[in-house]
Scaffold this motif. Structure first.
Motif, PDB file in Angstrom:
ATOM      1  N   GLY A  55       0.996  -1.313   0.417  1.00 34.71           N
ATOM      2  CA  GLY A  55      -0.056  -0.025   0.325  1.00 34.71           C
ATOM      3  C   GLY A  55       0.777   1.328  -0.493  1.00 34.71           C
ATOM      4  N   VAL A  56      -0.095   2.255  -0.287  1.00 38.37           N
ATOM      5  CA  VAL A  56       0.601   3.688  -0.115  1.00 38.37           C
ATOM      6  C   VAL A  56       0.717   4.236   1.568  1.00 38.37           C
ATOM      7  CG1 VAL A  56       0.880   5.374  -1.707  1.00 38.37           C
ATOM      8  CG2 VAL A  56       0.463   3.862  -2.776  1.00 38.37           C
ATOM      9  N   ALA A  57       1.846   4.686   1.764  1.00 36.35           N
ATOM     10  CA  ALA A  57       1.248   5.766   3.014  1.00 36.35           C
ATOM     11  C   ALA A  57       2.120   7.201   2.993  1.00 36.35           C
ATOM     12  CB  ALA A  57       2.329   4.658   3.631  1.00 36.35           C
ATOM     13  N   SER A  58       1.162   7.920   3.650  1.00 39.60           N
ATOM     14  CA  SER A  58       1.833   9.100   3.567  1.00 39.60           C
ATOM     15  C   SER A  58       2.563  10.001   4.192  1.00 39.60           C
ATOM     16  CB  SER A  58       0.020   9.650   4.106  1.00 39.60           C
ATOM     17  OG  SER A  58       0.041   9.924   5.687  1.00 39.60           O
ATOM     18  N   GLU A  59       3.466  10.686   4.421  1.00 41.04           N
ATOM     19  CA  GLU A  59       4.480  11.737   5.088  1.00 41.04           C
ATOM     20  C   GLU A  59       3.724  12.110   6.602  1.00 41.04           C
ATOM     21  OE1 GLU A  59       5.654  14.647   2.732  1.00 41.04           O
ATOM     22  OE2 GLU A  59       7.058  13.923   1.671  1.00 41.04           O
ATOM     23  N   GLU A  60       2.521  11.930   6.267  1.00 42.43           N
ATOM     24  CA  GLU A  60       1.963  12.370   7.821  1.00 42.43           C
ATOM     25  C   GLU A  60       1.706  10.932   8.901  1.00 42.43           C
ATOM     26  OE1 GLU A  60       0.955  15.472   5.176  1.00 42.43           O
ATOM     27  OE2 GLU A  60       0.579  13.172   5.017  1.00 42.43           O
ATOM     28  N   GLN A  61       1.391   9.920   7.730  1.00 37.96           N
ATOM     29  CA  GLN A  61       1.875   8.641   8.579  1.00 37.96           C
ATOM     30  C   GLN A  61       2.478   8.146   9.050  1.00 37.96           C
ATOM     31  OE1 GLN A  61      -0.844   6.117   5.435  1.00 37.96           O
ATOM     32  NE2 GLN A  61      -1.870   6.128   6.869  1.00 37.96           N
ATOM     33  N   ILE A  62       3.357   8.240   8.657  1.00 39.97           N
ATOM     34  CA  ILE A  62       5.323   7.610   8.838  1.00 39.97           C
ATOM     35  C   ILE A  62       5.587   8.650   9.474  1.00 39.97           C
ATOM     36  CG2 ILE A  62       7.609   7.633   7.978  1.00 39.97           C
ATOM     37  CD1 ILE A  62       6.227   7.627   4.545  1.00 39.97           C
ATOM     38  N   VAL A  63       5.041   9.656   9.584  1.00 41.83           N
ATOM     39  CA  VAL A  63       5.996  10.712  10.641  1.00 41.83           C
ATOM     40  C   VAL A  63       5.450  10.308  11.793  1.00 41.83           C
ATOM     41  CG1 VAL A  63       6.255  13.154  11.835  1.00 41.83           C
ATOM     42  CG2 VAL A  63       6.457  12.525   8.920  1.00 41.83           C
ATOM     43  N   ALA A  64       4.131  10.262  11.614  1.00 41.95           N
ATOM     44  CA  ALA A  64       3.011   9.422  13.141  1.00 41.95           C
ATOM     45  C   ALA A  64       4.049   8.337  13.781  1.00 41.95           C
ATOM     46  CB  ALA A  64       2.056   8.830  13.089  1.00 41.95           C
ATOM     47  N   ARG A  65       4.442   7.040  13.000  1.00 46.09           N
ATOM     48  CA  ARG A  65       4.127   6.224  13.461  1.00 46.09           C
ATOM     49  C   ARG A  65       6.005   6.556  13.890  1.00 46.09           C
ATOM     50  NH1 ARG A  65       0.750   1.651  10.569  1.00 46.09           N
ATOM     51  NH2 ARG A  65      -0.819   2.997  10.565  1.00 46.09           N
ATOM     52  N   ASN A  66       7.241   7.138  13.277  1.00 45.70           N
ATOM     53  CA  ASN A  66       7.897   7.154  13.474  1.00 45.70           C
ATOM     54  C   ASN A  66       9.203   6.354  13.925  1.00 45.70           C
ATOM     55  OD1 ASN A  66      10.383   9.493  14.244  1.00 45.70           O
ATOM     56  ND2 ASN A  66      10.255   8.847  16.153  1.00 45.70           N
ATOM     57  N   PRO A  67       9.447   5.811  12.855  1.00 46.56           N
ATOM     58  CA  PRO A  67      10.381   4.267  12.693  1.00 46.56           C
ATOM     59  C   PRO A  67      11.592   4.989  13.525  1.00 46.56           C
ATOM     60  CG  PRO A  67       9.812   5.541  10.197  1.00 46.56           C
ATOM     61  CD  PRO A  67       9.255   6.789  11.190  1.00 46.56           C
ATOM     62  N   GLU A  68      12.376   3.948  13.623  1.00 48.03           N
ATOM     63  CA  GLU A  68      13.773   4.205  14.227  1.00 48.03           C
ATOM     64  C   GLU A  68      15.469   3.819  12.990  1.00 48.03           C
ATOM     65  OE1 GLU A  68      14.020   3.033  18.293  1.00 48.03           O
ATOM     66  OE2 GLU A  68      12.458   1.624  17.636  1.00 48.03           O
ATOM     67  N   VAL A  69      14.682   3.253  11.652  1.00 50.02           N
ATOM     68  CA  VAL A  69      14.885   2.400  10.520  1.00 50.02           C
ATOM     69  C   VAL A  69      14.212   2.541   9.839  1.00 50.02           C
ATOM     70  CG1 VAL A  69      16.833   0.579   9.746  1.00 50.02           C
ATOM     71  CG2 VAL A  69      17.180   1.377  11.815  1.00 50.02           C
ATOM     72  N   ILE A  70      14.965   3.041   8.351  1.00 48.60           N
ATOM     73  CA  ILE A  70      14.467   3.322   6.644  1.00 48.60           C
ATOM     74  C   ILE A  70      15.349   2.603   6.075  1.00 48.60           C
ATOM     75  CG2 ILE A  70      13.257   4.647   5.253  1.00 48.60           C
ATOM     76  CD1 ILE A  70      12.776   6.850   7.252  1.00 48.60           C
ATOM     77  N   ILE A  71      13.995   1.611   5.210  1.00 46.26           N
ATOM     78  CA  ILE A  71      15.193   0.902   4.488  1.00 46.26           C
ATOM     79  C   ILE A  71      14.690   0.647   3.119  1.00 46.26           C
ATOM     80  CG2 ILE A  71      15.764  -2.113   4.051  1.00 46.26           C
ATOM     81  CD1 ILE A  71      15.529  -2.684   6.774  1.00 46.26           C
ATOM     82  N   ILE A  72      15.354   1.005   2.150  1.00 47.06           N
ATOM     83  CA  ILE A  72      15.111   1.510   0.540  1.00 47.06           C
ATOM     84  C   ILE A  72      14.835   0.882  -0.551  1.00 47.06           C
ATOM     85  CG2 ILE A  72      14.797   3.705  -1.597  1.00 47.06           C
ATOM     86  CD1 ILE A  72      15.875   5.627   0.905  1.00 47.06           C
TER      87      ILE A  72
END
Length: 621
Positions: free
Chosen positions: A525-542
């Motif tokens: 699915g597609v995640a919005s920037e607002e959702q990502i910021v709210a869930r505050n990941p400690e690691v992002i893998i691209i």
């Protein structure tokens, strides 16, 4: 030539025979332990939690004091970086522990692994080593077995010496454990031991229900010599489902042709250096054995796979098992199976011309030794490199070209659920098997089913065993770690496409000691920037094909999440190792685990560094 070959054989067998040479009179580096003990131990001035190869902790780990196989107490003052090995099996141990690069000198008899031919030779095995050549290499550690004890005082003048001398299969893990302690590589030792035990279990389980066959192993022809009880070879014969006809002897006894005929073996195993050929058996005194009468005389590829006491012995065990019990590894046709679409499919004979409509299936076939059966693959098949020589049949799954497939005259078509829309058309060409795993256990089933279909069951069994061992190692390593919040970016197109529950990526993140911040949604699915910021990941893998780089996150809303602020944004090396459901998925798991818990895996990932003008992200992490 035969005398030279006999000398080679006897020297190679020396490691096993020499086990009786270890005694209380052995000179030690500091003090001698109890003579009756053959255990190994280690002591340091710090707790075991500091046993790691992390540079920051190296000084705390060393000096380290161990007790070797000769009951000698040896202190290693600093991390060994220039190692000379005086036994091929020890060189092999170092390879399986990932320490091969530290070796600067090996014996003339070392032949494994690939690359050993480029290492300086120091002469013969054990006591036949050239002391001047060893000294010239300026080693900081010498590893030897008991066959070097007669020159031990001379060796100790050059560098500290550790005796590594396994005499049985059960001792091989002990040798790995000892070397792990010497080199501050205990995690690597645990992993190697787990893989070793898993592979032995996988191979021996394949023949556990087979009737025992009587085996005669030829060490040398003139005089006729064999392997007695208590040798590595005898142990391997037993594990492989055989019965050594001279198991009631010990060591390497000389026997007569009359004794062999009286015990009448079902199988005769020869080696390249034994001085006897298969033709010699059929034409000589052993022609009246059941083995010769029934065509069960075999020449194994390399006897070192059987007599070197290292994890390499797995290669010999597998080969012997397949020779003794070919029926245990052969599929009987016609074969009827139930595939992943719950379809009953009958395969009339062993497939020889296979078309694969999924890259993951193609990879799996190569892993189990059935890659040579492939005649057609998709345009997206890119691994292993040999696949480039196979005919392309168009796109993946339903986008395959039916005319190209039919032109190849396949006797089997393998596909996943993405080909279901064209299933009826495919079935008009050849039998079709659907392989569509949804989780790790499904991958195991897929590999095993392909092994059954292609008559590569044992190879499939070993692949699965290896995967299980590696996954188990990762799980045990992260078991006590705090889960890390992870956001995975598969693609950046009209938003951040990510993996949710029910995807392999979600499973891998969990197994690697992480928590997918979008595990409450299903599929992709597609995640919005607002959702990502709210869930505050400690690691992002691209994903490397995502269309976005770590630096792109330095500006904008995502610059405020912990992952970017702490520089913990990483690009995966290969997207296919996390999305293709095949054997390579364990590499994806290991890479993710290293990124989430670098300290536990002694790994230093490349951190994201954002310029001060873009964000507050720094290079820590």
């Amino acid at each position: 030539m035969r005398k030279g070959a006999l000398l080679i054989v006897l020297l190679l067998l020396g490691a096993v025979v020499a086990s009786g040479c270890i005694g209380g009179s052995t000179t030690t580096s500091t003090q001698t332990a109890a003579e009756s003990s053959t255990s190994t131990s280690v002591s340091t001035t710090t707790s075991t939690t500091t046993s790691t190869t992390s540079p920051a902790l190296t000084k705390e780990y060393y000096p380290v004091t161990i007790t070797d196989f000769a009951n000698r107490t040896v202190t290693i003052e600093k991390p060994p970086e220039r190692v000379v090995t005086l036994a091929p099996s020890i060189t092999e141990d170092m390879y399986y522990l990932g320490l091969f690069g530290k070796i600067v000198g090996v014996t003339d008899y070392d032949d494994f692994p690939k690359g050993v031919e480029n290492i300086t030779r120091i002469g013969g095995y054990g006591k036949y080593a050239n002391l001047e050549k060893i000294a010239a290499l300026k080693p900081d550690l010498i590893l030897a077995d008991s066959y070097s004890l007669s020159i031990l005082p001379s060796l100790e003048k050059i560098a500290p010496v550790v005796i590594v001398d396994p005499h049985s299969l059960d001792d091989i893990p002990k040798a790995l454990e000892l070397l792990g302690k010497v080199f501050n590589a205990e995690d690597s030792a645990k992993k190697a031991i787990g893989e070793f035990n898993a592979k032995i279990d996988a191979i021996s389980s394949a023949v556990k229900d087979e009737p025992r066959v009587k085996v005669f192993y030829v060490v040398w022809n003139n005089p006729l010599m064999t392997a007695g009880g208590g040798t590595f070879i005898s142990d391997i014969i037993t594990l492989a489902g055989g019965e050594n006809i001279f198991n009631d002897t010990s060591g390497w006894p000389q026997v007569s042709f009359e004794q062999v005929l009286e015990r009448n073996p079902d199988v005769i195993i020869l080696t390249p250096h034994c001085g006897m050929s298969v033709q010699d058996v059929y034409k000589g005194p052993l022609a009246n054995t059941n083995a010769a009468k029934n065509g069960k005389v075999y020449m194994i590829e390399n006897e070192n796979d059987l007599i070197h006491p290292s994890p390499r012995v797995i290669l010999g065990l597998e080969e012997v098992a397949k020779l003794l019990h070919p029926d245990a590894f052969r599929v009987k046709y016609p074969l009827t199976i139930t595939d992943f679409a719950n379809r009953t499919v009958t395969i009339g004979k062993e497939p020889q011309r296979i078309v694969s409509l999924a890259p993951s299936i193609t990879e799996t076939l190569f892993y189990i030794g059935a890659g040579d059966k492939l005649v057609g693959v998709t345009d997206y098949a890119d691994f292993p490199p040999a696949v480039k020589n196979i005919t392309r049949i168009g796109g993946y799954g339903k986008y395959a070209n039916l005319e190209k497939i039919a032109a190849l005259k396949p006797d089997l078509i393998l596909a996943d659920s993405y080909a279901m829309p064209i299933l009826e058309s495919l079935e008009k060409i050849a039998p079709v098997v659907i392989l569509d795993p949804k989780d790790i256990n499904g991958i195991y089933r897929k590999i095993e089913l392909l092994g059954e279909i292609t008559n590569r069951e044992e190879a499939a069994r070993v692949v699965v065993a290896d995967m299980k061992a590696r996954i188990s190692y990762v799980q045990s390593t992260v078991s006590n770690a705090t889960p890390v919040r992870v956001f995975f970016i598969l693609s950046y197109y009209n938003g951040y496409w990510t993996a949710g529950k029910g995807t392999f990526i979600d499973s891998l993140i969990s197994l690697a000691g992480g928590e997918n911040i979008f595990n409450d949604v299903s599929g992709w699915g597609v995640a919005s920037e607002e959702q990502i910021v709210a869930r505050n990941p400690e690691v992002i893998i691209i994903s490397p094909n995502a269309g976005i780089k770590p630096e792109d996150l330095c500006s904008g809303p995502l610059a405020s999440v912990d992952a970017v602020k702490n520089g913990r944004v990483y690009v995966l090396s290969d997207e296919n190792v996390v999305v293709r459901p095949g054997p390579r998925i364990v590499y994806g798991l290991e890479e993710i685990a290293e990124l989430l818990h670098p300290d536990l895996f002694h790994y230093t990932p490349e951190p994201l560094t954002c310029s001060a003008g873009n964000s507050t992200a720094n290079s820590t992490g």
